[in-house]
Motif scaffolding. Structure first.
Motif, short mmCIF file in Angstrom:
data_model
loop_
_atom_site.label_atom_id
_atom_site.label_comp_id
_atom_site.label_asym_id
_atom_site.label_seq_id
_atom_site.Cartn_x
_atom_site.Cartn_y
_atom_site.Cartn_z
N ILE A 115 0.84 -1.20 0.00
CA ILE A 115 0.00 0.00 0.00
C ILE A 115 0.87 1.25 0.00
O ILE A 115 0.60 2.21 -0.72
N LEU A 116 1.95 1.24 0.77
CA LEU A 116 2.85 2.40 0.80
C LEU A 116 3.49 2.64 -0.56
O LEU A 116 3.63 3.77 -0.99
N VAL A 117 3.87 1.57 -1.25
CA VAL A 117 4.48 1.71 -2.58
C VAL A 117 3.45 2.27 -3.55
O VAL A 117 3.75 3.18 -4.34
N ALA A 118 2.22 1.77 -3.51
CA ALA A 118 1.15 2.28 -4.39
C ALA A 118 0.91 3.76 -4.12
O ALA A 118 0.75 4.55 -5.06
N ASP A 119 0.88 4.16 -2.84
CA ASP A 119 0.71 5.57 -2.50
C ASP A 119 1.87 6.41 -3.01
O ASP A 119 1.67 7.53 -3.48
N LEU A 120 3.08 5.86 -2.94
CA LEU A 120 4.25 6.58 -3.45
C LEU A 120 4.13 6.79 -4.96
O LEU A 120 4.44 7.87 -5.47
N VAL A 121 3.68 5.77 -5.68
CA VAL A 121 3.52 5.89 -7.13
C VAL A 121 2.54 7.02 -7.45
O VAL A 121 2.78 7.84 -8.34
N LYS A 122 1.44 7.10 -6.70
CA LYS A 122 0.46 8.19 -6.91
C LYS A 122 1.11 9.54 -6.64
O LYS A 122 0.91 10.49 -7.41
N SER A 123 1.91 9.64 -5.59
CA SER A 123 2.60 10.90 -5.27
C SER A 123 3.59 11.29 -6.35
O SER A 123 3.69 12.46 -6.72
N VAL A 124 4.31 10.31 -6.88
CA VAL A 124 5.26 10.57 -7.95
C VAL A 124 4.53 11.11 -9.18
O VAL A 124 5.00 12.03 -9.85
N GLY A 125 3.33 10.58 -9.44
CA GLY A 125 2.53 11.05 -10.58
C GLY A 125 2.06 12.48 -10.42
O GLY A 125 1.77 13.16 -11.40
N GLN A 126 2.00 12.96 -9.18
CA GLN A 126 1.56 14.33 -8.91
C GLN A 126 2.71 15.26 -8.55
O GLN A 126 2.49 16.43 -8.22
N ALA A 127 3.94 14.76 -8.59
CA ALA A 127 5.11 15.55 -8.18
C ALA A 127 5.25 16.81 -9.03
O ALA A 127 4.98 16.81 -10.22
N LYS A 128 5.69 17.86 -8.37
CA LYS A 128 5.87 19.15 -9.05
C LYS A 128 7.34 19.53 -9.23
O LYS A 128 7.68 20.24 -10.16
N ILE A 150 11.75 14.77 -11.90
CA ILE A 150 10.40 14.25 -12.07
C ILE A 150 9.94 14.38 -13.52
O ILE A 150 8.80 14.07 -13.84
N ARG A 151 10.84 14.79 -14.39
CA ARG A 151 10.51 14.95 -15.81
C ARG A 151 10.03 13.62 -16.39
O ARG A 151 10.76 12.65 -16.40
N GLY A 152 8.78 13.58 -16.79
CA GLY A 152 8.19 12.37 -17.36
C GLY A 152 7.51 11.48 -16.33
O GLY A 152 6.94 10.45 -16.68
N SER A 153 7.56 11.87 -15.04
CA SER A 153 7.01 10.99 -14.00
C SER A 153 5.49 10.92 -14.03
O SER A 153 4.92 9.87 -13.71
N THR A 154 4.82 11.99 -14.42
CA THR A 154 3.35 11.97 -14.43
C THR A 154 2.84 10.95 -15.45
O THR A 154 2.00 10.09 -15.11
N ALA A 155 3.34 11.00 -16.66
CA ALA A 155 2.89 10.06 -17.70
C ALA A 155 3.26 8.63 -17.33
O ALA A 155 2.44 7.71 -17.47
N ALA A 156 4.49 8.43 -16.84
CA ALA A 156 4.93 7.08 -16.47
C ALA A 156 4.10 6.53 -15.32
O ALA A 156 3.66 5.38 -15.36
N ALA A 157 3.86 7.35 -14.29
CA ALA A 157 3.08 6.90 -13.13
C ALA A 157 1.63 6.62 -13.52
O ALA A 157 1.06 5.62 -13.08
#
Length: 167
Positions: A115-128, A150-157
């Motif tokens: 669950i923590l890893v899944a939450d981290l993936v969501k955070s990475v997708g929203q990183a600024k 974080i360049r490209g992290s939103t699309a990848a996440a």
């Protein structure tokens, strides 16, 4: 188009594609699991760095996280702590152990905390702005940290989240 113009056009296209590939620091690959028909996925960040991030999910959508690095052989099951912080959020700690990833890479991977890893993936997708990563190996006294773009992290996440059915 004559031969020289064709070569110049192909060279230009290659340079554009190389620049585009270098502009993204994150990437996700998805595949269909032949046994279940579900998607599996791997998301990688920081391949040009000494330490890369490796997120994966299997057909059962078990999400895992690892930091990997080039090494011939790793002493397995050495405990460590992986700390990650997205932007100015709170640091998230993971218990990790060393493992041999493949013939070229070793690393440390999560032993729990799906669950923590899944939450981290969501955070990475929203990183600024950034992702800070730290690895503490008490047995050796090694503490290493790095900042990941974080360049490209939103699309990848987002691709990873969809394939792994993360809610």
């Amino acid at each position: 188009m004559n031969f020289f113009k064709c070569v110049l056009a192909l060279s230009g296209a290659f340079l554009l594609l190389s620049g585009a590939a270098q502009a993204r620091d994150w990437g996700t690959e998805t595949k269909e699991d032949v046994f279940t028909g579900k998607q599996t996925a791997v998301m990688i960040a920081g391949l040009s760095k000494p330490m890369s991030l490796y997120f994966s999910c299997d057909a059962d959508h078990q999400v895992r996280l690892a930091v990997i690095f080039k090494v011939n052989e790793v002493a397995e099951d050495v405990p460590a702590t992986l700390v990650m912080k997205v932007d100015n959020g709170e640091a998230v700690k993971f218990d990790v152990t060393s493992y041999q990833h493949n013939d070229e890479y070793g690393g440390f991977h999560t032993v729990s905390g799906n669950i923590l890893v899944a939450d981290l993936v969501k955070s990475v997708g929203q990183a600024k702005s950034r992702l800070l990563v730290g690895l503490d190996i008490p047995l050796t006294g090694v503490k290493d940290s790095d900042e990941f773009s974080i360049r490209g992290s939103t699309a990848a996440a987002n691709e990873f989240i969809k394939a792994c059915e993360i809610k």
